[in-house]
Motif scaffolding. Sequence first.
Motif, mmCIF file in Angstrom:
data_model
loop_
_atom_site.group_PDB
_atom_site.id
_atom_site.type_symbol
_atom_site.label_atom_id
_atom_site.label_comp_id
_atom_site.label_asym_id
_atom_site.label_seq_id
_atom_site.Cartn_x
_atom_site.Cartn_y
_atom_site.Cartn_z
ATOM 1 N N ILE A 178 -30.484 -116.699 47.641
ATOM 2 C CA ILE A 178 -29.485 -117.796 47.917
ATOM 3 C C ILE A 178 -29.525 -118.957 47.253
ATOM 4 O O ILE A 178 -28.465 -119.530 46.882
ATOM 5 C CB ILE A 178 -29.900 -118.179 49.498
ATOM 6 C CG1 ILE A 178 -29.899 -117.017 50.580
ATOM 7 C CG2 ILE A 178 -29.012 -119.503 50.066
ATOM 8 C CD1 ILE A 178 -30.473 -117.315 51.836
ATOM 9 N N ALA A 179 -30.572 -119.462 46.758
ATOM 10 C CA ALA A 179 -30.897 -120.707 46.090
ATOM 11 C C ALA A 179 -30.250 -120.376 44.664
ATOM 12 O O ALA A 179 -29.481 -121.447 44.101
ATOM 13 C CB ALA A 179 -32.395 -120.885 45.654
ATOM 14 N N ARG A 180 -29.979 -119.199 44.123
ATOM 15 C CA ARG A 180 -29.636 -119.059 42.651
ATOM 16 C C ARG A 180 -27.931 -118.214 42.641
ATOM 17 O O ARG A 180 -27.525 -117.909 41.649
ATOM 18 C CB ARG A 180 -30.518 -118.174 41.648
ATOM 19 C CG ARG A 180 -30.923 -116.745 42.309
ATOM 20 C CD ARG A 180 -31.685 -116.039 41.306
ATOM 21 N NE ARG A 180 -31.733 -114.799 41.696
ATOM 22 C CZ ARG A 180 -33.096 -114.511 42.207
ATOM 23 N NH1 ARG A 180 -33.977 -114.990 42.304
ATOM 24 N NH2 ARG A 180 -33.248 -113.037 42.570
ATOM 25 N N ASN A 181 -27.689 -117.763 43.843
ATOM 26 C CA ASN A 181 -26.465 -116.841 43.919
ATOM 27 C C ASN A 181 -25.544 -117.447 44.887
ATOM 28 O O ASN A 181 -25.543 -117.618 45.803
ATOM 29 C CB ASN A 181 -26.744 -115.490 44.304
ATOM 30 C CG ASN A 181 -25.647 -114.410 44.495
ATOM 31 O OD1 ASN A 181 -24.578 -114.814 44.524
ATOM 32 N ND2 ASN A 181 -26.026 -113.177 43.814
ATOM 33 N N HIS A 182 -24.213 -117.973 44.235
ATOM 34 C CA HIS A 182 -23.672 -118.654 45.068
ATOM 35 C C HIS A 182 -22.831 -117.894 45.695
ATOM 36 O O HIS A 182 -22.153 -117.942 46.971
ATOM 37 C CB HIS A 182 -22.277 -119.333 44.022
ATOM 38 C CG HIS A 182 -23.189 -120.586 43.443
ATOM 39 N ND1 HIS A 182 -23.459 -121.555 44.066
ATOM 40 C CD2 HIS A 182 -22.953 -120.644 42.011
ATOM 41 C CE1 HIS A 182 -24.004 -122.370 42.904
ATOM 42 N NE2 HIS A 182 -23.642 -121.885 41.787
#
Length: 532
Positions: free
Chosen positions: A276-280
Amino acid sequence: MGFLTLVEDRPTPSAVYNWRVYACAAVASFASMMIGYDSAFIGTTLALPSFTDEFAFEKMSATHLALVKANIVSVYQAGAFFGSFFAYGSAFFVGRKKSLWIFAVLFELGAGIMLAAGGSRGLGPIYAGRVLAGIGVGATSMIVPIYIAEIAPPAVRGRLVGIYEAGWQIGGLVGFWINYGISEHLAPSHSQWLIPFAVQLIPGGLLLIGSFWLHESPRWLFLKGRREQALRNLCWIRQLDPNDMYILEEVAFIDAAIEDQATTVGLGFWQPFKAIARNHRVQWRFFLGGMLFLWQNGSGINAINYYSPTVFKSIGITGTNSSFLTTGIFGVVKTVLTFLWLFFLIDKLGRRWLLMGGAAGGSVCMYIIGAYIYKNPTSEKSAHLSSGGIAAIFFFYLWTAFYTPSWNGTPWVVNAEMFDNNTRSLGQASAAANNWFWNFLISRFTPQMFNNMGPSGCGVYFFFASMMILSIVFVWFLIPETKGIPLESMDRLFEVRPTSKANRVVMTEVHERDEEFRIAAEEVGLNAAKLS
């Protein structure tokens, strides 16, 4: 196959649509009966003369009484919010089946504590018990849709997840009528208001007992590397032989999805958080799932569920039993229309058109009700409803007819479908938490809204109507149709633009992939035959 004949993602043996998959969905959906019953019984219980007398509501100011009622109702939603996240860890480490057992026990404990409340002890046991019970229902609201979606054949996935919604409405139907029944047949007493609180133990107990019979989700077992048990459970649910082509294909799809996640997102407990943090794109999916519940609660349903006597009083219904009777009829309409949605609409019309059509019709009804109340505030209403008041009641029930087969259950179906294997648990936890967060806000502030938003709270209806209009725009541009899409193809579905054409594009790709798989399987079979 009768009403079970639906558009399939691939040729499917009739044995797949068997009693076991429906029974598993029904047993798991005792969890939603717990939720439905609470959402219906609590508002009318707070209006019972025996309850208001025992806790001295008549001595409280209007502002203080609104705060007390709001707190009694909303601590349940607050517990459910946190329960949704607790369930993520439980579902990951111990599975779907054991998690249902754990949280059913917690719910039963909370329901039991509520029974200790009374005039001498005060409302403390009700507050504490509702927090614990809320944690239980919040957790199960996250786990059950995932479990059902993971065991369901794609063609009836919406219907099976819809059983969860049906359980919600059956519980609600009992909750809406129980206080009318006891007010008619029992004299006001401590036992009178205690009965509806005690009935909560029944659906919780049924879930607790039934959870021992359920079979663990094959997808979760494959994810944990327990292939032998996973295959055994899959064959039991599908009623097919392990060597059947349908089983071979399904296992291949699951393996491919897990392998893809292992190389992209990862399979660990914290990997979805990192994804979630790195994948928009993943963040976007979480946003969409959560927003569906903003619009659902923004329709006004939970204001009506939790505070039905207040709502009907604003329209002009006076008297405890008259209010309870009107509320009971509301429950009947919701339940009947839920089964219409379940058996005929969700897998026929799809998700998008139901959501948009329900919002369009429902908003018109809310605007009309608000306009009537603005012109005829409660203080000017007589003991008998005028023709305008009767029309307002008609539009209220018409609103129910629009809302129930659209926004009532469809957001749960979409959220149960839209996440891949590795983010599904966290995604459903996020969706359930969003539901309970918006639910908490509505339940916490509805009494104050009716006190402050125009004559007799007419502005509340204008607010909900406007929210429903905005939801149409949201769905049209941002929510793709998930009907019939295999769970393993959801990533692709949310990549296709424009959103309105995504389902058709992905279904074409799925059919092409299945045909390639079938041809390859036939070639392998022919080569094996030649070698033998």
